[in-house]
Design a protein around this motif. Structure first.
Motif, PDB file in Angstrom:
ATOM      1  N   PRO A   1       0.801  -1.222   0.000  1.00  0.00           N
ATOM      2  CA  PRO A   1       0.000   0.000   0.000  1.00  0.00           C
ATOM      3  C   PRO A   1       0.839   1.281   0.000  1.00  0.00           C
ATOM      4  O   PRO A   1       0.307   2.368  -0.261  1.00  0.00           O
ATOM      5  N   GLU A   2       2.133   1.162   0.274  1.00  0.00           N
ATOM      6  CA  GLU A   2       3.010   2.333   0.269  1.00  0.00           C
ATOM      7  C   GLU A   2       3.580   2.617  -1.122  1.00  0.00           C
ATOM      8  O   GLU A   2       4.237   3.648  -1.324  1.00  0.00           O
ATOM      9  N   GLU A   3       3.352   1.733  -2.067  1.00  0.00           N
ATOM     10  CA  GLU A   3       3.903   1.928  -3.407  1.00  0.00           C
ATOM     11  C   GLU A   3       3.289   3.164  -4.074  1.00  0.00           C
ATOM     12  O   GLU A   3       2.071   3.334  -4.073  1.00  0.00           O
ATOM     13  N   GLU A   4       4.140   4.021  -4.626  1.00  0.00           N
ATOM     14  CA  GLU A   4       3.663   5.256  -5.248  1.00  0.00           C
ATOM     15  C   GLU A   4       3.400   5.104  -6.742  1.00  0.00           C
ATOM     16  O   GLU A   4       2.588   5.838  -7.306  1.00  0.00           O
TER      17      GLU A   4
ATOM     18  N   CYS B   1      -0.264   1.206 -11.055  1.00  0.00           N
ATOM     19  CA  CYS B   1      -0.440  -0.013 -11.843  1.00  0.00           C
ATOM     20  C   CYS B   1      -1.266   0.303 -13.092  1.00  0.00           C
ATOM     21  O   CYS B   1      -1.965   1.319 -13.160  1.00  0.00           O
ATOM     22  N   ASN B   2      -1.215  -0.585 -14.078  1.00  0.00           N
ATOM     23  CA  ASN B   2      -2.033  -0.413 -15.288  1.00  0.00           C
ATOM     24  C   ASN B   2      -3.522  -0.351 -14.984  1.00  0.00           C
ATOM     25  O   ASN B   2      -4.302   0.195 -15.766  1.00  0.00           O
ATOM     26  N   CYS B   3      -3.923  -0.926 -13.847  1.00  0.00           N
ATOM     27  CA  CYS B   3      -5.345  -0.914 -13.481  1.00  0.00           C
ATOM     28  C   CYS B   3      -5.752   0.409 -12.835  1.00  0.00           C
ATOM     29  O   CYS B   3      -6.941   0.650 -12.617  1.00  0.00           O
ATOM     30  N   GLY B   4      -4.773   1.258 -12.502  1.00  0.00           N
ATOM     31  CA  GLY B   4      -5.070   2.542 -11.878  1.00  0.00           C
ATOM     32  C   GLY B   4      -4.835   2.574 -10.384  1.00  0.00           C
ATOM     33  O   GLY B   4      -4.829   3.645  -9.776  1.00  0.00           O
ATOM     34  N   ASN B   5      -4.644   1.408  -9.763  1.00  0.00           N
ATOM     35  CA  ASN B   5      -4.373   1.345  -8.328  1.00  0.00           C
ATOM     36  C   ASN B   5      -2.857   1.362  -8.077  1.00  0.00           C
ATOM     37  O   ASN B   5      -2.058   1.472  -9.008  1.00  0.00           O
TER      38      ASN B   5
END
Length: 314
Positions: A170-173, A176-180
């Motif tokens: 959840p800390e990843e900035e 993703c290709n899905c938008g999350n």
């Protein structure tokens, strides 16, 4: 009782087709181009023409065909309705109705491609003999499929088994290709492994043969370096293994599979990949699931046609 069934695996470039006996024997496989122009309007008619041509070639009567199973790269619900398939230029489509109409009313069942691959691996591949299975496919992205009691879990919106978009950081900035943010796909796909490698090499001074590759690092190169004892590659694969192993432990305590199958291009790294992931899986898994075997997929690019055919045999 019908003796034959067709399995169709629709990709963005080609459509893989298989003619099976209903006992699971693959009699013949072939491919046709995926014509995505004009909103992909010719894809289903082309498939119907190919199926009819094969029936004519083999002298197979319509009443001797159990039907046609088809999988596509998009979410498909249990009614055979697709909401969108970007790679095919499709929006909403009732695949079952449209293909059945093209085939003169022949029985048709449809599924997401990764779900069908999971069903195929359960039937005739790495998960053969099981009825409860989780499959994860590690390629350019991360896909997956969940089989419970021998049946695909499609879910309410056709998104069942989209394991690649479980949030594992959840800390990843990065997005993703899905938008999350922080999806499993960002960490364990082929492109995700390259991303982990570049981050590691930029933040550590560990000597590594990977540094010589510059921007041409690949997931295969990372695993090849690991097999040669490269310390940086080992650290990168450990990070990859931790993300995937812990995610599989979460999926397992929801589904309690008999076996977990790992496929896709990255899985060609072989047993060294499985061994690394299994360690983190066992550390994180619920006690009843700790001994669930993690195995390599074995059907390769044929998994989709096997799974598509299996839907009709069921």
């Amino acid at each position: 009782m019908a003796n034959y069934v067709f399995g169709i695996d629709v990709g963005g470039t080609s459509v893989k087709c298989g003619l099976f006996q209903t006992d699971g024997t693959l009699l013949e496989k072939w491919e046709i181009p995926t014509r995505t122009e004009n909103g992909g309007s010719e894809i289903l008619p082309d498939i119907a023409k190919s199926v009819k041509a094969k029936m004519g070639e083999k002298g197979i009567a319509a009443d001797d065909v159990a039907g046609v199973g088809i999988d596509v790269p998009g979410p498909v619900n249990d009614k055979g309705e697709l909401s969108i398939a970007v790679n095919l230029n499709w929006g909403y489509k009732n695949i079952v109705k449209e293909l059945s109409d093209e085939l003169g009313g022949m029985a048709v069942k449809a599924a997401n491609d990764a779900n069908a691959a999971a069903l195929g691996e359960m039937w005739a591949g790495g998960g053969k003999g099981s009825k409860n299975l989780v499959m994860v496919t590690l390629g350019t992205g991360v896909g997956g499929g969940i089989i419970v009691d021998g049946k695909i879990v499609a879910g309410a919106h056709g998104a069942g088994g989209e394991v690649g978009h479980a949030c594992v950081d959840p800390e990843e900035e990065a997005v993703c290709n899905c938008g999350n943010h922080g999806c499993l796909e960002q960490m364990t796909s082929a492109t995700g492994i390259v991303r982990l490698a570049k981050k590691y090499l930029a933040s550590h001074d560990t000597p590594s043969s990977l540094r010589e590759r510059g921007e041409s690092i690949s997931a295969k190169a990372v695993f090849d370096a690991l097999k040669e004892g490269d310390a940086a590659a080992e650290a990168i694969v450990q990070e990859f293994s931790a993300y995937l192993g812990r995610a599989l432990a979460v999926f397992a305590c929801v589904v309690d599979p008999e076996v977990i199958v790992v496929g896709g291009g990255v899985s060609k790294a072989g047993q060294i990949l499985i061994d690394g992931v299994a360690k983190y899986y066992r550390d994180a898994a619920f006690i009843a699931c700790k001994d669930t075997p993690i195995v390599l997929a074995s059907l390769g690019n044929d998994a989709g046609i096997y799974g598509a055919a299996k839907m009709l045999i069921d």
